[in-house]
Design an enzyme around this catalytic site. Structure first.
Site, PDB file in Angstrom:
ATOM      1  N   CYS A 138       0.869  -1.178   0.000  1.00  0.00           N
ATOM      2  CA  CYS A 138       0.000   0.000   0.000  1.00  0.00           C
ATOM      3  C   CYS A 138       0.907   1.230   0.000  1.00  0.00           C
ATOM      4  O   CYS A 138       1.715   1.401   0.916  1.00  0.00           O
ATOM      5  CB  CYS A 138      -0.860  -0.027   1.265  1.00  0.00           C
ATOM      6  SG  CYS A 138      -1.856   1.451   1.517  1.00  0.00           S
ATOM      7  N   CYS A 160      -0.839   3.819  -6.347  1.00  0.00           N
ATOM      8  CA  CYS A 160      -1.749   3.205  -5.378  1.00  0.00           C
ATOM      9  C   CYS A 160      -1.929   1.783  -5.872  1.00  0.00           C
ATOM     10  O   CYS A 160      -2.174   1.572  -7.071  1.00  0.00           O
ATOM     11  CB  CYS A 160      -3.085   3.950  -5.358  1.00  0.00           C
ATOM     12  SG  CYS A 160      -4.370   3.098  -4.415  1.00  0.00           S
TER      13      CYS A 160
END
Ligand code: DGL
Length: 285
Positions: A96, A210
């Site tokens: 992440c 992302c």
């Protein structure tokens, strides 16, 4: 206990040389706020098909991208501490960008396990761009990080890096994994937000900063049109995990699992999607 220290038989008493030995069934933990980390798992499977994996998603905290730095750091440190204690992983990957750009340094300081992070792939994008204009799509929290400023200064000096925080793309990727349609307006909005910035018409390379966004890369590619390439970190992260675990043995003693903090969030379609990534058991943590 995943880690055990044995003395190297070749070492002398003067120079003891500990060799870390890892239990063959010690898992690799991949952590994300939701389904985005599966894009990292996909690359990891290609390199280490036999590695036992626990995929951990903080679905009760999703989305991270609209939270404050303090909220994100507290969640990530707390959850990874718990996971590490409970599952004794050989390595933890924070799959992440938002969590990594905010909490990677701190988590590395407090946990005694190798930790691999995920940071925006600005370096490869800077090497690829022909026009010198790079777009960067991330969460709102990621694009404001000093970590990203540092990557820009170090690797993209002399290039134009245009950033846009696109929380709608996280929802779109999650929806797609639940088997729901992706809203074309959300994709179009993200593309327009980059194209409308000064110099945006010359973007030829887009960093998907992302881990959720490669899940909607096809939709983004269509909306950008020809002549735009996409770069993301998953292949490099998988290579780094393989490097750090080189020489270790693997033995899977149970099916790989996906664990979620949110209750009742795993639909039948999501279970199907998880099992396509080899995650055949689903649970909570
Ligand atoms: N997948 C996460 C990332 O790479 C963020 C998604 C979220 O907003 O929770 O940044």
């Amino acid at each position: 206990m995943a880690f055990e220290t044995v003395l190297n038989p070749d070492a002398t008493l003067d120079a003891p040389s500990p060799v870390p030995r890892v239990s063959p069934d010690a898992p690799i933990v991949l952590f994300d706020s939701g389904m985005g980390g599966l894009t990292v798992l996909e690359e990891l499977r290609k390199l280490l098909p036999d590695a036992p994996v626990i995929y951990a998603a903080d679905t009760a905290g999703l989305p991270y991208g609209t939270k404050t730095e303090a909220q994100i750091a507290a969640r990530v440190a707390g959850l990874l501490g718990r996971m590490t204690e409970r599952f004794a992983p050989r390595l933890v990957c924070i799959a992440c960008n938002t969590a990594s750009t905010i909490a990677l340094g701190m988590v590395r300081e407090v946990l005694e396990v190798p930790i691999v992070g995920t940071v925006p792939a600005i370096k490869p994008a800077a090497a690829l761009t022909q026009t010198g204009v790079i777009g960067l799509l991330g969460t709102e929290a990621t694009i404001r990080q000093a970590y990203v400023d540092r990557l820009e200064h170090e690797f993209a000096a002399g290039k134009l890096l245009l950033r846009h925080g696109a929380p709608g793309l996280v929802d779109a990727a999650e929806a797609k994994m639940r088997g729901e349609p992706v809203d074309p307006a959300v994709i179009a909005e993200a593309v327009k937000a980059l194209r409308d910035q000064p110099g945006g018409d010359r973007i030829d390379t887009v960093v998907l900063a992302c881990t959720h966004f490669p899940l909607v890369e096809a939709e983004l590619a269509q909306a950008f049109g020809p002549g735009v390439r996409f770069v993301h970190g998953a292949p490099g992260i998988a290579q780094q995990i393989a490097r750090l675990t080189a020489g270790q043995d693997y033995s899977r003693t149970r099916a790989d699992r996906a664990l979620f903090t949110g209750k009742g969030m795993v639909s039948a379609a999501a279970r199907d999607a998880l099992s396509r990534y080899g995650l055949r058991e689903v649970g909570e943590f």
